[in-house]
Write an enzyme that holds these catalytic residues in place. Structure first.
Site, mmCIF file in Angstrom:
data_model
loop_
_atom_site.group_PDB
_atom_site.id
_atom_site.type_symbol
_atom_site.label_atom_id
_atom_site.label_comp_id
_atom_site.label_asym_id
_atom_site.label_seq_id
_atom_site.Cartn_x
_atom_site.Cartn_y
_atom_site.Cartn_z
ATOM 1 N N GLY A 46 -11.673 9.066 -32.968
ATOM 2 C CA GLY A 46 -10.341 9.237 -32.394
ATOM 3 C C GLY A 46 -9.521 7.999 -32.673
ATOM 4 O O GLY A 46 -10.061 6.925 -32.932
ATOM 5 N N GLN A 51 -2.791 1.985 -31.507
ATOM 6 C CA GLN A 51 -3.854 1.194 -32.123
ATOM 7 C C GLN A 51 -3.534 0.737 -33.542
ATOM 8 O O GLN A 51 -4.228 -0.116 -34.095
ATOM 9 C CB GLN A 51 -5.163 1.982 -32.117
ATOM 10 C CG GLN A 51 -5.721 2.213 -30.708
ATOM 11 C CD GLN A 51 -7.013 2.970 -30.720
ATOM 12 O OE1 GLN A 51 -7.019 4.214 -30.777
ATOM 13 N NE2 GLN A 51 -8.124 2.285 -30.690
ATOM 14 N N CYS A 94 -14.526 1.425 -28.471
ATOM 15 C CA CYS A 94 -13.111 1.523 -28.828
ATOM 16 C C CYS A 94 -12.850 0.692 -30.077
ATOM 17 O O CYS A 94 -13.309 -0.454 -30.164
ATOM 18 C CB CYS A 94 -12.246 1.013 -27.673
ATOM 19 S SG CYS A 94 -10.484 1.186 -27.980
ATOM 20 N N LEU A 95 -12.150 1.254 -31.018
ATOM 21 C CA LEU A 95 -11.875 0.527 -32.267
ATOM 22 C C LEU A 95 -11.008 -0.701 -32.014
ATOM 23 O O LEU A 95 -10.954 -1.601 -32.844
ATOM 24 C CB LEU A 95 -11.204 1.472 -33.272
ATOM 25 C CG LEU A 95 -12.059 2.675 -33.687
ATOM 26 C CD1 LEU A 95 -11.291 3.610 -34.584
ATOM 27 C CD2 LEU A 95 -13.373 2.242 -34.322
ATOM 28 N N HIS A 136 -9.881 9.563 -23.474
ATOM 29 C CA HIS A 136 -9.877 8.166 -23.932
ATOM 30 C C HIS A 136 -8.590 7.866 -24.708
ATOM 31 O O HIS A 136 -7.948 6.830 -24.497
ATOM 32 C CB HIS A 136 -11.107 7.922 -24.824
ATOM 33 C CG HIS A 136 -11.200 6.551 -25.428
ATOM 34 N ND1 HIS A 136 -12.136 5.621 -25.055
ATOM 35 C CD2 HIS A 136 -10.457 5.957 -26.393
ATOM 36 C CE1 HIS A 136 -11.964 4.513 -25.766
ATOM 37 N NE2 HIS A 136 -10.959 4.691 -26.582
ATOM 38 N N GLU A 137 -8.208 8.809 -25.591
ATOM 39 C CA GLU A 137 -7.015 8.565 -26.422
ATOM 40 C C GLU A 137 -5.730 8.653 -25.610
ATOM 41 O O GLU A 137 -4.814 7.850 -25.805
ATOM 42 C CB GLU A 137 -6.973 9.560 -27.590
ATOM 43 C CG GLU A 137 -8.163 9.515 -28.540
ATOM 44 C CD GLU A 137 -8.471 8.121 -29.042
ATOM 45 O OE1 GLU A 137 -9.657 7.868 -29.335
ATOM 46 O OE2 GLU A 137 -7.558 7.261 -29.112
ATOM 47 N N HIS A 140 -4.992 5.562 -23.942
ATOM 48 C CA HIS A 140 -4.321 4.589 -24.826
ATOM 49 C C HIS A 140 -2.799 4.753 -24.764
ATOM 50 O O HIS A 140 -2.063 3.771 -24.759
ATOM 51 C CB HIS A 140 -4.769 4.759 -26.288
ATOM 52 C CG HIS A 140 -6.015 4.004 -26.659
ATOM 53 N ND1 HIS A 140 -6.121 2.644 -26.580
ATOM 54 C CD2 HIS A 140 -7.195 4.444 -27.135
ATOM 55 C CE1 HIS A 140 -7.334 2.263 -26.977
ATOM 56 N NE2 HIS A 140 -8.011 3.335 -27.315
HETATM 57 O O1 K2U Z 1 -9.825 5.054 -29.339
HETATM 58 C C1 K2U Z 1 -10.673 4.664 -30.109
HETATM 59 O O2 K2U Z 1 -10.861 3.468 -30.338
HETATM 60 C C2 K2U Z 1 -11.559 5.656 -30.764
HETATM 61 C C3 K2U Z 1 -12.893 5.734 -30.138
HETATM 62 C C4 K2U Z 1 -12.872 7.051 -29.432
HETATM 63 C C5 K2U Z 1 -13.984 7.360 -28.498
HETATM 64 C C6 K2U Z 1 -14.620 6.399 -27.781
HETATM 65 C C7 K2U Z 1 -15.639 6.750 -26.914
HETATM 66 C C8 K2U Z 1 -15.999 8.060 -26.736
HETATM 67 C C9 K2U Z 1 -15.331 8.997 -27.436
HETATM 68 C C10 K2U Z 1 -14.335 8.650 -28.313
HETATM 69 C C11 K2U Z 1 -13.802 5.446 -31.337
HETATM 70 O O3 K2U Z 1 -14.108 6.576 -31.994
HETATM 71 S S1 K2U Z 1 -15.077 4.333 -31.051
HETATM 72 C C12 K2U Z 1 -16.391 4.778 -31.994
HETATM 73 C C13 K2U Z 1 -17.222 5.792 -31.264
HETATM 74 C C14 K2U Z 1 -17.555 6.944 -31.893
HETATM 75 C C15 K2U Z 1 -18.353 7.865 -31.230
HETATM 76 C C16 K2U Z 1 -18.800 7.636 -29.942
HETATM 77 C C17 K2U Z 1 -18.476 6.460 -29.326
HETATM 78 C C18 K2U Z 1 -17.680 5.523 -29.992
HETATM 79 ZN ZN ZN Z 2 -10.016 3.365 -27.903
#
Ligand code: K2U
Ligand code: ZN
Length: 174
Positions: A46, A51, A94-95, A136-137, A140
């Site tokens: 996501g 971001q 989170c990225l 989560h998004e 943000h």
């Molecule tokens: O918002 C972001 O930084 C994207 C996250 C989204 C996310 C975090 C936690 C759980 C679900 C979605 C990134 O994709 S972080 C990488 C990631 C990928 C799979 C699971 C957990 C984290």
């Molecule tokens: Zn995030």
């Protein structure tokens, strides 16, 4: 399509609210395409506009596991209209907070209405990792990070480590 630089904490923009997008046009679609390429390259499942420094209510998501079976979801001006009482806990990352993960409890299911890539109104019901990712998004877009759900001690520990990471990264670049 081009990859964009991902904003990392600490950065005040991550705490700002994103604005409603007034029109969906080719410029919007180019932005969504860049967000998607940036997300796949990270890699992540996501990404929100803030971001990559864009304070507009734009989200891309793709929870598909196989790269050959991509299934991107584009959410413009998303609004959650239902959250289940039942909750689920996932280890979130989170990225924008690279290298840090923690368990976060969120409603298991949610219903979200939004505008899609072509400007059409849509509504979907989500559960599992998709529901968690959507929440989560959308956090943000409201300037909320997953560490805000942690204890003060854990949150401050992660922030301290991110400040150190950023100082080290700045030294390497300089
Ligand atoms: O918002 C972001 O930084 C994207 C996250 C989204 C996310 C975090 C936690 C759980 C679900 C979605 C990134 O994709 S972080 C990488 C990631 C990928 C799979 C699971 C957990 C984290
Ligand atoms: Zn995030």
């Amino acid at each position: 399509m081009s990859k964009r630089k991902i904003v990392t904490e600490p950065n005040p923009i991550l705490r700002k609210k994103s604005d409603i997008l007034e029109t969906v046009n080719d410029e919007t679609r180019k932005l969504l395409d860049d967000m998607l390429e940036t997300m796949y390259a990270a890699p992540g499942i996501g990404l929100a506009g803030v971001q990559i420094g864009i304070l507009k209510q734009l989200i891309v998501i793709d929870i598909s596991k196989e790269p050959e079976k991509k299934n991107p979801l584009y959410l413009i001006n998303p609004q959650i209209t239902f959250k289940s009482k039942k909750t689920s806990t996932y280890e979130e990352g989170c990225l924008s907070l690279p290298g840090h993960f923690a368990e976060v409890e969120r409603p298991t299911e949610c219903i979200v209405k939004f505008i899609d890539y072509y400007g059409k109104k849509k509504e979907i019901k989500a559960d599992g990792i998709l529901s968690t990712c959507i929440q989560h998004e959308i956090d943000h877009l409201n300037g909320v990070l997953f560490i805000d759900y942690l204890s003060k001690l854990k949150k401050n520990m992660i922030i301290k480590k991110l400040i150190k990471q950023k100082k080290l990264a700045d030294k390497i670049i300089l």
